[in-house]
Structures are given as structure tokens and as C-alpha cells.
Design a protein around this motif. Structure first.
Motif, mmCIF file in Angstrom:
data_model
loop_
_atom_site.group_PDB
_atom_site.id
_atom_site.type_symbol
_atom_site.label_atom_id
_atom_site.label_comp_id
_atom_site.label_asym_id
_atom_site.label_seq_id
_atom_site.Cartn_x
_atom_site.Cartn_y
_atom_site.Cartn_z
ATOM 1 N N GLY A 119 0.819 -1.198 0.000
ATOM 2 C CA GLY A 119 0.000 0.000 0.000
ATOM 3 C C GLY A 119 0.854 1.250 0.000
ATOM 4 O O GLY A 119 2.078 1.193 0.075
ATOM 5 N N PRO A 120 0.219 2.409 -0.065
ATOM 6 C CA PRO A 120 0.977 3.663 -0.067
ATOM 7 C C PRO A 120 1.657 3.878 1.276
ATOM 8 O O PRO A 120 1.119 3.554 2.334
ATOM 9 C CB PRO A 120 -0.102 4.728 -0.323
ATOM 10 C CG PRO A 120 -1.377 4.097 0.166
ATOM 11 C CD PRO A 120 -1.236 2.642 -0.127
ATOM 12 N N ALA A 121 2.873 4.385 1.247
ATOM 13 C CA ALA A 121 3.618 4.662 2.469
ATOM 14 C C ALA A 121 3.063 5.918 3.133
ATOM 15 O O ALA A 121 2.886 6.948 2.482
ATOM 16 C CB ALA A 121 5.096 4.842 2.148
ATOM 17 N N ASN A 122 2.769 5.801 4.408
ATOM 18 C CA ASN A 122 2.303 6.940 5.191
ATOM 19 C C ASN A 122 3.319 7.262 6.280
ATOM 20 O O ASN A 122 2.967 7.490 7.438
ATOM 21 C CB ASN A 122 0.933 6.641 5.816
ATOM 22 C CG ASN A 122 -0.152 6.495 4.767
ATOM 23 O OD1 ASN A 122 -0.176 7.234 3.788
ATOM 24 N ND2 ASN A 122 -1.034 5.533 4.968
ATOM 25 N N ASN A 123 4.582 7.253 5.892
ATOM 26 C CA ASN A 123 5.634 7.442 6.885
ATOM 27 C C ASN A 123 5.681 8.887 7.354
ATOM 28 O O ASN A 123 5.583 9.822 6.555
ATOM 29 C CB ASN A 123 6.990 7.058 6.294
ATOM 30 C CG ASN A 123 7.028 5.605 5.858
ATOM 31 O OD1 ASN A 123 6.329 4.769 6.407
ATOM 32 N ND2 ASN A 123 7.840 5.313 4.855
ATOM 33 N N PRO A 124 5.864 9.098 8.635
ATOM 34 C CA PRO A 124 5.933 10.469 9.138
ATOM 35 C C PRO A 124 7.305 11.083 8.891
ATOM 36 O O PRO A 124 8.283 10.384 8.611
ATOM 37 C CB PRO A 124 5.694 10.277 10.631
ATOM 38 C CG PRO A 124 6.274 8.930 10.926
ATOM 39 C CD PRO A 124 5.980 8.098 9.705
ATOM 40 N N GLN A 125 7.366 12.386 8.992
ATOM 41 C CA GLN A 125 8.650 13.070 9.024
ATOM 42 C C GLN A 125 9.209 12.980 10.436
ATOM 43 O O GLN A 125 8.464 13.053 11.416
ATOM 44 C CB GLN A 125 8.494 14.535 8.622
ATOM 45 C CG GLN A 125 8.053 14.750 7.179
ATOM 46 C CD GLN A 125 7.889 16.225 6.856
ATOM 47 O OE1 GLN A 125 7.706 17.046 7.754
ATOM 48 N NE2 GLN A 125 7.964 16.554 5.584
ATOM 49 N N ILE A 126 10.529 12.837 10.546
ATOM 50 C CA ILE A 126 11.151 12.708 11.853
ATOM 51 C C ILE A 126 12.171 13.816 12.063
ATOM 52 O O ILE A 126 12.961 14.134 11.168
ATOM 53 C CB ILE A 126 11.807 11.315 12.028
ATOM 54 C CG1 ILE A 126 12.400 11.158 13.439
ATOM 55 C CG2 ILE A 126 12.851 11.056 10.960
ATOM 56 C CD1 ILE A 126 12.841 9.741 13.752
ATOM 57 N N THR A 127 12.122 14.412 13.242
ATOM 58 C CA THR A 127 13.084 15.436 13.632
ATOM 59 C C THR A 127 13.648 15.057 14.989
ATOM 60 O O THR A 127 12.884 14.709 15.911
ATOM 61 C CB THR A 127 12.425 16.819 13.733
ATOM 62 O OG1 THR A 127 11.772 17.116 12.488
ATOM 63 C CG2 THR A 127 13.463 17.892 14.030
ATOM 64 N N VAL A 128 14.974 15.084 15.117
ATOM 65 C CA VAL A 128 15.637 14.701 16.359
ATOM 66 C C VAL A 128 16.452 15.875 16.883
ATOM 67 O O VAL A 128 17.286 16.425 16.154
ATOM 68 C CB VAL A 128 16.546 13.467 16.157
ATOM 69 C CG1 VAL A 128 17.241 13.090 17.467
ATOM 70 C CG2 VAL A 128 15.736 12.277 15.628
ATOM 71 N N HIS A 129 16.199 16.245 18.127
ATOM 72 C CA HIS A 129 16.993 17.258 18.814
ATOM 73 C C HIS A 129 17.433 16.669 20.141
ATOM 74 O O HIS A 129 16.657 16.612 21.100
ATOM 75 C CB HIS A 129 16.193 18.537 19.052
ATOM 76 C CG HIS A 129 15.840 19.286 17.799
ATOM 77 N ND1 HIS A 129 16.770 19.905 17.007
ATOM 78 C CD2 HIS A 129 14.639 19.478 17.195
ATOM 79 C CE1 HIS A 129 16.170 20.468 15.981
ATOM 80 N NE2 HIS A 129 14.869 20.217 16.065
ATOM 81 N N GLY A 130 18.670 16.202 20.201
ATOM 82 C CA GLY A 130 19.149 15.553 21.411
ATOM 83 C C GLY A 130 18.340 14.303 21.695
ATOM 84 O O GLY A 130 18.273 13.388 20.869
ATOM 85 N N ASP A 131 17.701 14.268 22.874
ATOM 86 C CA ASP A 131 16.891 13.114 23.248
ATOM 87 C C ASP A 131 15.423 13.280 22.868
ATOM 88 O O ASP A 131 14.598 12.436 23.223
ATOM 89 C CB ASP A 131 16.984 12.893 24.761
ATOM 90 C CG ASP A 131 18.376 12.461 25.203
ATOM 91 O OD1 ASP A 131 19.091 11.861 24.381
ATOM 92 O OD2 ASP A 131 18.733 12.731 26.368
#
Length: 580
Positions: free
Chosen positions: A549-561
């Protein structure tokens, strides 16, 4: 003896539910021969062979259930020999696992027919059972984190059948304890029905999978003992679905027999205690035959399973599971942060059927050579690390239908080639090379697991994440749409990994003869080309479905922990990476 005792269950259930008592005649002959030490077909006694303790319980249970059709018609000499054979359990040591119920059942039958028994034995075993209780109606098969189908087909089955079939005095089991057992089973079954696939498949997880139909047993126990929930129509849907799944997928050989395997015969699925008659504990899944035809479990309208009514996520606290049900695919998947058939700090190798990060109703972990659903470090030789003995940090429900869990612990490389101990489900021991701690966090929503990993120590090893296994009778096909993405398609499912942060390699490992679901199994993986650094955070989207199926992956942002996941519909999920 094993084949006799386990098929005796099936005959007993049928007769108790109104079947022809003539079904029991051949078992009357066996009861005359097996306990007779002078017979050429004499059985080993429970004080001579541990497995006889297991089979004695099945024999005693059915003798109690069918007393007026069988026991009451046996000759005095046969009854005496059966009592003498069963009585060898009294005072014997039993493993502190589900086996405690085998002694309780046997000694309870002996008490009712005037044989020897020990109140001290029964009280000791009931106390052990109480120590197995965990939150929300779950029970662990011993002190380890051993969560599997034994919770239902043993640890919930025997207590309620015991109080239902035997004249149990209040001095042994109070009304409060009986009420607790009933409430525990009702609560457990709300999870058990949610863990059943739309095709009737139970989770392919844990030991003794060759018992096939047996996961249906706790549904029938609820019906027999009159629990108000779940509804009879839902119990029948779940139980009959499990049986139908195996019958329609070839579990019965052309000669009508069950052999060691899953769908068809596959001897590699056995454990050390598995014999030719072992698969017939599947008879527990047909306990419903003991109910008359006018019982509500047969007459009520069937209710659909949870996975048939809509997509869902849920947390099951005791085993540390994040559960995802997909209505479109009919698959139930589990992300595991709490079960490994071990204790925190254990240093053995991973047991594939327990310690993997995922299990489902559509896939089975390869039992050797392939490492699926894992986060591992690769040493210079390419050997993969193990993480059994980890600590569960949390499993939680978050806003927006999101569930999340985390586990942490040091990895190790284990050379278990010299460990010849019996396989009872746990991982094997051996020479150890220590590795650094790993933090693994899973965030599950919209049919996808976002797997976030941080290395909490120094190492020169390479990091690799693997996805769901795919099986087929021809080699499954893998494609790499991008450098950090891999999709593998098999006969029935599609497994995909998509790197979201810090992963620059993708591939597929394929082996033959490692799964009962197909001739070949393939596992997709993502990795890092160089050594992973202390504190590095990587992330990937892990997905299993029937059709890509279509990918519904989220955007990810990491700042330290701090990790922010922004889903495609705008929902934000914030996770703080623990520092244990």
C-alpha cells in the motif's frame, strides 16, 4: 502413552457433549494395559519419566469428565492399577511452570475416587500458580518473561476446568480465588480475540506451536464455565476460526494424522519434549465438543473478530506488546518490548520465537540462519549480536491512535555451538563477547512501526535493522527503490523497510528450509556502512501488509533526546528517548 492420552482428550470431549460412548471402548482397553507393569504395552510411571506427569493429567481429566461412561464400568482390578499408576505423582517434584496443574488435576481425581493424594502438594502448586499472575489477566509460564500460548491453553484452561469438573473444597480454593480466575480469563480473552487473524491464524510466537488448534482452548473454557464476556458468538468465531485455519491449510496429512509441524509436517518446529504423539494436544482446541448442541456458543449469531471490524492499536502490558490490527489485510502484528523467555540481565542468545521485535498472524520467525525483526550489531566476521535480558522501559498508549514502547540493554555475541542442552524455548548459552547497550523505541500508527535506535556505548561494529520475514515456494523478490529502502514480496505478504534517519545500506537475506510457511524465507534489512557512533540515533519505518500500500511514513526530527514524528494527517507525536 502420549498418543493415547492426547487423543483420549478428544474422545472424552465428544462423549461428554453427547457423542457415542462407544468411542471410549478402545481407551478402556488401553487403561487395562498401560498401567499394568506386566503388560507388553506398559507405560512408564510419572515417577520414572517426567513426560508421564503431563500425560497423566490428560488421562485424569478425561476420566473425571466421563466418569459415568467409562470409570464406573472398569473392573476393580483395572481401577486399582490406574490409581496405583496415577498415585506415583504424589510428592514428586514438578517444574515451577504450567506443570503444577498436572499434579493438581491428577491428585484431585485420586481424591474423588478414594486414592492417595496430598493437600500439601495441591496447596503448594496453587501458590505457584498465584505467583504467575500478571496484569490484565495474563500469566507468565514461570518466573521468566515467558508469555505465549501456554497462558491460554494451560494456565487459564486447568484452573476453571478444575473447579467446574471436580468437587473442590473451599478449604483448597475459596470463592474469591475462583472469582479472580474468572475475571482474569475474561480480561485475557479481550486480548486473545484481538490477537487472532481474520483467517483464524493465531500468533506464530512461543514454543509448542505444533499443538496447532490448542490456542482455541481458552475460548471454549469461557463458554463451558459460563463467563458473561466475551459473547458466545465471538467465542465461537475465534475458536472455530483457529480450527478452520489449520484444516484448510493442510495440517491433517493424507492419512488423517497430525504430525510435528505447523500447517503440514515440518519436524524442525519440535522442542526437546516433542514426540510423535505431541501434536495431539491440539485436541484442547476442540474442547467445545463437550458442550451440548443447544448451548449458546453454538446457537448464538457469530460476532466478527476485532480485526474484522476495523483497524486498531492496543497495548498489552504484561508481555510488553504493541498490537496493530489491519482490517484490509486481516493481519494482526505485535511489536515486542517485553517478552524473551528470560529475566532482565540474562546473557544467553536470543530465542527466535520469543525475543524478536515482532511477531504476527501471517509470518513466522525463521528458526535458524536468518535474523528477522531485530536490531543487531555486526562484528568483523558478520556475526549478529543478541539482546535477550533487556529491560522494558515502557509500553504506552498515546493520543491519535498511537502506541509506543521501548526497551534497553547491553548486547552480546554468543557462541552457543557447544550448548547441547534441551530446547525448552529459552535461548542457548555459550562463550560471550560483550557489546554496548542499545535503546530501541517503537512508535506504531497507521499500519507502520517507526523504529528508533540509539547506541549507548563505544563499539567498532556496524548496525543493522531487519524487517518482517517473507516466505514462498519460490525465492521472494526484493527491490530497492532508494538507497535506504527495501521491499520484499512473497506469496502472501509484502515486507518493507524505509530508512528515515542515518541508514545508508539496504539488502535482503534469503535462506531455504528455515520456515514451515514456504521453501524459502527472505528478510529485508537496512544498515550503516561504517561503525556506529556512541549516541547516534537512527530510524526506519517497518511495515507488513498483504499488498503493498501507499507509504504513510511520518517526518522525523531529532533534537538531542527529543524526537518529533509528524504524521501525514498533521498529528504530532513527541517522544523523549530515555536515558536508563
Amino acid at each position: 502413552m502420549e498418543g493415547f492420552a492426547r487423543t483420549f482428550l478428544l474422545a472424552g470431549f465428544r462423549v461428554a457433549g453427547g457423542g457415542d460412548p462407544a468411542l471410549l471402548e478402545r481407551y478402556a482397553w488401553g487403561l487395562a494395559a498401560g498401567p499394568d507393569p506386566h503388560s507388553p504395552e506398559a507405560w512408564p510411571r510419572p515417577d520414572e519419566l517426567g513426560q508421564a506427569k503431563v500425560e497423566a493429567a490428560s488421562i485424569a481429566l478425561v476420566l473425571q469428565m466421563t466418569k459415568r461412561w467409562l470409570w464406573d464400568h472398569l473392573g476393580d482390578d483395572v481401577q486399582e492399577r490406574v490409581v496405583e499408576w496415577l498415585a506415583t505423582v504424589v510428592g514428586q517434584p514438578y517444574p515451577p511452570i504450567n506443570w503444577v496443574w498436572f499434579r493438581i488435576v491428577v491428585e484431585s481425581f485420586l481424591r474423588e475416587v478414594g486414592g492417595p493424594w496430598s493437600a500439601e502438594d495441591v496447596e503448594h502448586d496453587l501458590a505457584l500458580h498465584a505467583s504467575f499472575r500478571r496484569p490484565d489477566g495474563w500469566l507468565s509460564d514461570g518466573e521468566e518473561r515467558a508469555y505465549d500460548h501456554y497462558t491460554g491453553w494451560a494456565l487459564h484452561l486447568y484452573p476453571l476446568l478444575w473447579t467446574h469438573l471436580f468437587d473442590v473444597p473451599d478449604s483448597l480454593c475459596s470463592h474469591e480465588v475462583r472469582r479472580t480466575w474468572s475475571e482474569d480469563l475474561s480480561r485475557y480473552l479481550t486480548d486473545a480475540v484481538a490477537l487472532t487473524g481474520a483467517d483464524g491464524s493465531p500468533l506464530m510466537q512461543g514454543r509448542s506451536l505444533t499443538y496447532r488448534f490448542a490456542p482455541a482452548a481458552p475460548f471454549w473454557v469461557a463458554a463451558i464455565t459460563g463467563l458473561p464476556t466475551p459473547q458466545p458468538g465471538l467465542l465461537r468465531r475465534a475458536a472455530s476460526g483457529v480450527l478452520k485455519h489449520f484444516v484448510e491449510n493442510g495440517s491433517l496429512e493424507p492419512d488423517g494424522l497430525l504430525r510435528l509441524g505447523w500447517h503440514g509436517g515440518w519436524p524442525a518446529i519440535r522442542q526437546a519434549y516433542s514426540g510423535p504423539g505431541s501434536p495431539y494436544w491440539a485436541a484442547k482446541g476442540m474442547l467445545g465438543l463437550a458442550l451440548p448442541a443447544d448451548h449458546p456458543v453454538w446457537t448464538d449469531v457469530e460476532h466478527p473478530l476485532p480485526v474484522e471490524t476495523g483497524d486498531f492499536t492496543r497495548v498489552i502490558t504484561a508481555p510488553g506488546w504493541l498490537v496493530l490490527g489491519s482490517r484490509a489485510d486481516g493481519i494482526v502484528t505485535v511489536v515486542n518490548h517485553g517478552t524473551d523467555h528470560a529475566l532482565p540481565g540474562d546473557r544467553r542468545a536470543d530465542s527466535p520465537l520469543y525475543a524478536r521485535l515482532g511477531c504476527s498472524t501471517a509470518t513466522m520467525p525463521p528458526l535458524e540462519r536468518l535474523v528477522d525483526n531485530s536490531v543487531v550489531l555486526l562484528d568483523a566476521t558478520g556475526a549478529t549480536s543478541h539482546r535477550a535480558g533487556f529491560r522494558t522501559l515502557f509500553v504506552d498508549e498515546l493520543p491519535g491512535g498511537v502506541v509506543a514502547g521501548a526497551s534497553h540493554g547491553p548486547v552480546r555475541w554468543v557462541d552457543s555451538s557447544e550448548d547441547k542442552s534441551p530446547d525448552h524455548g529459552s535461548g542457548r548459552g555459550g562463550e560471550i563477547v560483550e557489546g554496548p547497550p542499545l535503546l530501541v523505541v517503537s512508535v506504531v500508527r497507521d499500519g507502520v512501526e517507526i523504529r528508533i535506535v540509539r547506541v549507548d556505548g563505544e563499539t567498532d561494529a556496524r548496525l543493522r535493522l531487519s524487517g518482517w520475514p517473507v516466505t514462498a515456494d519460490t525465492r521472494p523478490r526484493g527491490v530497492t527503490p532508494a538507497r535506504s529502502q527495501i521491499v520484499v514480496t512473497g506469496a502472501h505478504v509484502c515486507s518493507s523497510l524505509c530508512g528515515l534517519r542515518g541508514l545508508d545500506q539496504a539488502g535482503v537475506e534469503t535462506e531455504g528450509g528455515v520456515s514451515p510457511l514456504g521453501k524459502f524465507a527472505a528478510v529485508p534489512w537496512l544498515g550503516i556502512s561504517g561503525a556506529v557512533g556512541r549516541g547516534d540515533v537512527v530510524a526506519a519505518a517497518v511495515r507488513l501488509d498483504r499488498s503493498r500500500g501507499p507509504a504513510n511514513n511520518p517526518q522525523i526530527t531529532v533534537h538531542g533526546d527529543h524526537v518529533l514524528l509528524r504524521w501525514i494527517d498533521g498529528l504530532d507525536t513527541r517522544i523523549t528517548l530515555p536515558n536508563p
